[in-house]
Enzyme design. Structure first.
Site, short mmCIF file in Angstrom:
data_model
loop_
_atom_site.label_atom_id
_atom_site.label_comp_id
_atom_site.label_asym_id
_atom_site.label_seq_id
_atom_site.Cartn_x
_atom_site.Cartn_y
_atom_site.Cartn_z
N HIS A 1 -41.61 67.26 -43.79
CA HIS A 1 -43.06 67.00 -43.78
C HIS A 1 -43.81 68.14 -44.47
O HIS A 1 -44.71 67.91 -45.27
CB HIS A 1 -43.59 66.89 -42.34
N LYS B 1 -43.46 53.33 -31.65
CA LYS B 1 -42.84 54.61 -31.33
C LYS B 1 -43.45 55.18 -30.06
O LYS B 1 -44.64 55.07 -29.84
CB LYS B 1 -43.04 55.62 -32.47
N ARG C 1 -37.03 59.55 -48.65
CA ARG C 1 -35.74 60.25 -48.71
C ARG C 1 -34.70 59.49 -49.50
O ARG C 1 -33.74 60.06 -49.96
CB ARG C 1 -35.24 60.50 -47.29
N SER D 1 -37.49 63.19 -38.15
CA SER D 1 -37.99 63.61 -36.85
C SER D 1 -37.02 63.23 -35.75
O SER D 1 -36.80 64.00 -34.80
CB SER D 1 -39.36 62.98 -36.57
#
Length: 141
Positions: A16, A40, A90, A127
């Site tokens: 991040h 989440k 990614r 994360s």
């Protein structure tokens, strides 16, 4: 041009921070915003995430930190006058996940998505991985 870097940032990772620093070089202003994803469950309090993002941006004069509860990402963009969303990717799986949302943001509000490829040295970081690893018991030597 102003840009929004949204995410749950739970926790804030080196990945991040890298995307934020690189985005700050490309845009006049970057708003990094803790968004609430109903899919989440937050592990860290929002205030803690905001504090960590502020710490990550202390030397970036064109970065501000905010949070948004409820409503769509494009609702926030409209409210604060932002036309570009930054997303770090990614790999192909991230891009496949992000593309439909990017298209929808464009259709709903004319908001463009700017993809920044992850630094290969950090591309394995997520994360979820950081959280999982921090909860592991150390291996005895």
């Amino acid at each position: 041009m102003r840009a929004l870097f949204p995410g749950s940032f739970d926790p804030v990772t080196q990945g991040h921070k890298d995307i934020l620093r690189r985005a700050a070089l490309l845009f006049d202003e970057v708003v990094v915003c803790v968004m609430f994803n109903s899919n989440k469950t937050g592990r860290s309090p929002v205030t803690e995430r905001l504090d960590r993002l502020c710490a990550a941006a202390t030397d970036l004069s064109n970065v501000t930190v905010d949070s948004h509860t409820g409503g769509l990402l494009v609702d926030y963009c409209r409210r604060v006058g932002i036309d570009v969303v930054i997303r770090g990717v990614r790999g192909v799986a991230d891009l496949d996940y992000e593309m439909p949302m990017a298209r929808m943001n464009h259709e709903l509000a004319g908001v463009e998505t700017f993809f920044i490829a992850a630094d290969p040295a950090l591309a394995h970081i997520s994360s979820t991985l950081v959280t999982t690893m921090s909860q592991q018991e150390p291996v005895p030597k």
